[in-house]
Design a protein around this motif. Sequence first.
Motif, PDB file in Angstrom:
ATOM      1  N   PRO A 173      -5.734 -15.828  -6.678  1.00 24.16           N
ATOM      2  CA  PRO A 173      -7.121 -15.840  -7.157  1.00 24.16           C
ATOM      3  C   PRO A 173      -8.047 -15.240  -6.097  1.00 24.16           C
ATOM      4  N   GLY A 174      -9.040 -14.470  -6.562  1.00 24.49           N
ATOM      5  CA  GLY A 174      -9.989 -13.860  -5.641  1.00 24.49           C
ATOM      6  C   GLY A 174      -9.497 -12.580  -4.992  1.00 24.49           C
ATOM      7  N   VAL A 175      -8.342 -12.079  -5.453  1.00 22.43           N
ATOM      8  CA  VAL A 175      -7.764 -10.849  -4.895  1.00 22.43           C
ATOM      9  C   VAL A 175      -7.564  -9.847  -6.027  1.00 22.43           C
ATOM     10  N   TYR A 176      -7.881  -8.592  -5.752  1.00 23.28           N
ATOM     11  CA  TYR A 176      -7.540  -7.535  -6.706  1.00 23.28           C
ATOM     12  C   TYR A 176      -7.070  -6.312  -5.925  1.00 23.28           C
ATOM     13  N   ALA A 177      -6.407  -5.422  -6.625  1.00 22.00           N
ATOM     14  CA  ALA A 177      -5.912  -4.188  -6.006  1.00 22.00           C
ATOM     15  C   ALA A 177      -6.351  -3.001  -6.847  1.00 22.00           C
ATOM     16  N   ILE A 178      -6.509  -1.865  -6.186  1.00 22.04           N
ATOM     17  CA  ILE A 178      -6.849  -0.627  -6.878  1.00 22.04           C
ATOM     18  C   ILE A 178      -5.611   0.264  -6.902  1.00 22.04           C
ATOM     19  N   VAL A 179      -5.280   0.742  -8.107  1.00 21.39           N
ATOM     20  CA  VAL A 179      -4.116   1.592  -8.318  1.00 21.39           C
ATOM     21  C   VAL A 179      -4.599   2.950  -8.812  1.00 21.39           C
ATOM     22  N   TRP A 228       1.378  -8.840 -11.014  1.00 21.86           N
ATOM     23  CA  TRP A 228       0.209  -7.970 -10.864  1.00 21.86           C
ATOM     24  C   TRP A 228       0.079  -7.106 -12.114  1.00 21.86           C
ATOM     25  N   ALA A 229      -1.096  -7.174 -12.768  1.00 22.57           N
ATOM     26  CA  ALA A 229      -1.301  -6.419 -14.002  1.00 22.57           C
ATOM     27  C   ALA A 229      -2.785  -6.184 -14.224  1.00 22.57           C
ATOM     28  N   GLU A 230      -3.077  -5.234 -15.110  1.00 23.11           N
ATOM     29  CA  GLU A 230      -4.465  -4.977 -15.487  1.00 23.11           C
ATOM     30  C   GLU A 230      -4.985  -6.155 -16.291  1.00 23.11           C
ATOM     31  N   ARG A 231      -6.214  -6.551 -15.995  1.00 27.20           N
ATOM     32  CA  ARG A 231      -6.861  -7.628 -16.748  1.00 27.20           C
ATOM     33  C   ARG A 231      -8.303  -7.210 -16.993  1.00 27.20           C
ATOM     34  N   GLY A 232      -8.718  -7.196 -18.256  1.00 31.41           N
ATOM     35  CA  GLY A 232     -10.082  -6.784 -18.584  1.00 31.41           C
ATOM     36  C   GLY A 232     -10.195  -5.281 -18.735  1.00 31.41           C
ATOM     37  N   ILE A 244       0.850  -1.189   0.000  1.00 43.47           N
ATOM     38  CA  ILE A 244       0.000   0.000   0.000  1.00 43.47           C
ATOM     39  C   ILE A 244       0.891   1.246   0.000  1.00 43.47           C
ATOM     40  N   GLY A 245       0.571   2.212  -0.880  1.00 45.20           N
ATOM     41  CA  GLY A 245       1.332   3.455  -0.931  1.00 45.20           C
ATOM     42  C   GLY A 245       2.569   3.394  -1.804  1.00 45.20           C
ATOM     43  N   GLU A 246       2.782   2.260  -2.492  1.00 47.95           N
ATOM     44  CA  GLU A 246       3.951   2.116  -3.357  1.00 47.95           C
ATOM     45  C   GLU A 246       3.512   1.725  -4.771  1.00 47.95           C
ATOM     46  N   PRO A 247       4.385   1.913  -5.761  1.00 44.82           N
ATOM     47  CA  PRO A 247       4.054   1.463  -7.125  1.00 44.82           C
ATOM     48  C   PRO A 247       3.955  -0.059  -7.184  1.00 44.82           C
ATOM     49  N   VAL A 248       3.287  -0.555  -8.204  1.00 42.15           N
ATOM     50  CA  VAL A 248       3.199  -1.998  -8.418  1.00 42.15           C
ATOM     51  C   VAL A 248       4.605  -2.512  -8.728  1.00 42.15           C
ATOM     52  N   PRO A 249       5.083  -3.526  -8.003  1.00 47.47           N
ATOM     53  CA  PRO A 249       6.449  -4.010  -8.254  1.00 47.47           C
ATOM     54  C   PRO A 249       6.579  -4.655  -9.635  1.00 47.47           C
ATOM     55  N   GLU A 250       7.650  -4.331 -10.321  1.00 53.07           N
ATOM     56  CA  GLU A 250       7.886  -4.893 -11.647  1.00 53.07           C
ATOM     57  C   GLU A 250       8.151  -6.387 -11.549  1.00 53.07           C
ATOM     58  N   GLY A 251       7.613  -7.134 -12.507  1.00 52.92           N
ATOM     59  CA  GLY A 251       7.846  -8.574 -12.551  1.00 52.92           C
ATOM     60  C   GLY A 251       7.094  -9.356 -11.492  1.00 52.92           C
ATOM     61  N   SER A 252       6.121  -8.727 -10.822  1.00 48.47           N
ATOM     62  CA  SER A 252       5.422  -9.399  -9.731  1.00 48.47           C
ATOM     63  C   SER A 252       4.232 -10.231 -10.183  1.00 48.47           C
ATOM     64  N   ASP A 263      -8.536   5.962 -16.703  1.00 43.25           N
ATOM     65  CA  ASP A 263      -7.073   5.960 -16.676  1.00 43.25           C
ATOM     66  C   ASP A 263      -6.546   6.351 -15.297  1.00 43.25           C
ATOM     67  N   MET A 264      -7.357   7.082 -14.538  1.00 44.88           N
ATOM     68  CA  MET A 264      -6.924   7.566 -13.223  1.00 44.88           C
ATOM     69  C   MET A 264      -6.981   6.482 -12.148  1.00 44.88           C
ATOM     70  N   CYS A 265      -7.913   5.546 -12.284  1.00 48.58           N
ATOM     71  CA  CYS A 265      -8.087   4.485 -11.303  1.00 48.58           C
ATOM     72  C   CYS A 265      -8.187   3.161 -12.051  1.00 48.58           C
ATOM     73  N   ARG A 266      -7.312   2.226 -11.696  1.00 44.71           N
ATOM     74  CA  ARG A 266      -7.273   0.942 -12.386  1.00 44.71           C
ATOM     75  C   ARG A 266      -7.292  -0.192 -11.383  1.00 44.71           C
ATOM     76  N   THR A 267      -7.780  -1.355 -11.807  1.00 43.78           N
ATOM     77  CA  THR A 267      -7.722  -2.540 -10.956  1.00 43.78           C
ATOM     78  C   THR A 267      -6.723  -3.519 -11.561  1.00 43.78           C
ATOM     79  N   ILE A 268      -6.000  -4.187 -10.695  1.00 44.12           N
ATOM     80  CA  ILE A 268      -5.007  -5.169 -11.121  1.00 44.12           C
ATOM     81  C   ILE A 268      -5.236  -6.463 -10.346  1.00 44.12           C
ATOM     82  N   SER A 269      -4.769  -7.563 -10.914  1.00 42.51           N
ATOM     83  CA  SER A 269      -4.836  -8.860 -10.243  1.00 42.51           C
ATOM     84  C   SER A 269      -3.606  -9.665 -10.617  1.00 42.51           C
ATOM     85  N   ALA A 270      -3.429 -10.809  -9.953  1.00 43.23           N
ATOM     86  CA  ALA A 270      -2.271 -11.658 -10.219  1.00 43.23           C
ATOM     87  C   ALA A 270      -2.706 -13.118 -10.195  1.00 43.23           C
TER      88      ALA A 270
END
Length: 199
Positions: free
Chosen positions: A100-106, A80-84, A70-78, A89-96
């Motif tokens: 499964p069953g988890v998402y994050a708001i960026v 976690w990416a946008e899907r769907g 929380i409070g940091e950029p999405v780590p590269e190579g982790s 553009d200001m608010c995006r959801t990512i998952s990994a």
Amino acid sequence: MRNIFCATALALSLAACSPASEEVAQSANQATANATEALTPIDPGTPTPSPGVTADANTLTLEGLGALKIGEPVPEGSGWAERGAQVSDMCRTISAPDYPGVYAIVSDEIVRRITVGQRSDVTLVEGIGAGATEAQVREAFPGFRETPHKYVDAPAKYLTAPNADSGDPALRFEIDAQGEVSMMHVGTMPVLGYVEGCA
């Protein structure tokens, strides 16, 4: 140090004249070891492990989940990416795939919230996850504020940490009509309070 060696030499010379010389020699050696250990300087830069439970990769904390913080950029190579499709553009959801069953708001390239849903085996350090009862949540987190659920009739509700408006990461639970955790969120306001992904 000179006194330690003198004491050891005296003990060893007495041991040579005594029938219990082996026992005395062992005592002298132990005394020397203890004294040397007591005089060994402690490196203040060496961290000491703190007791208690530590978080693993499947434990959600106020800091985040695994490498996602929380409070940091999405780590590269982790993973976690946008899907769907994305709402904006200001608010995006990512998952990994690993979660499964988890998402994050960026928002503004910074992780603002992590949400754990019913298909996930991710839990808090306290062992609470999706499917836990409201009673378990209230026992572990007394004092959480109760507010009505926006889409589900009572007894569904939100239980939110009392310090959620402080600007620091906080915890929020969604309780369903069966009185169980359907989702739990960690993040900062106002994103922590969003009820429809990015809204």
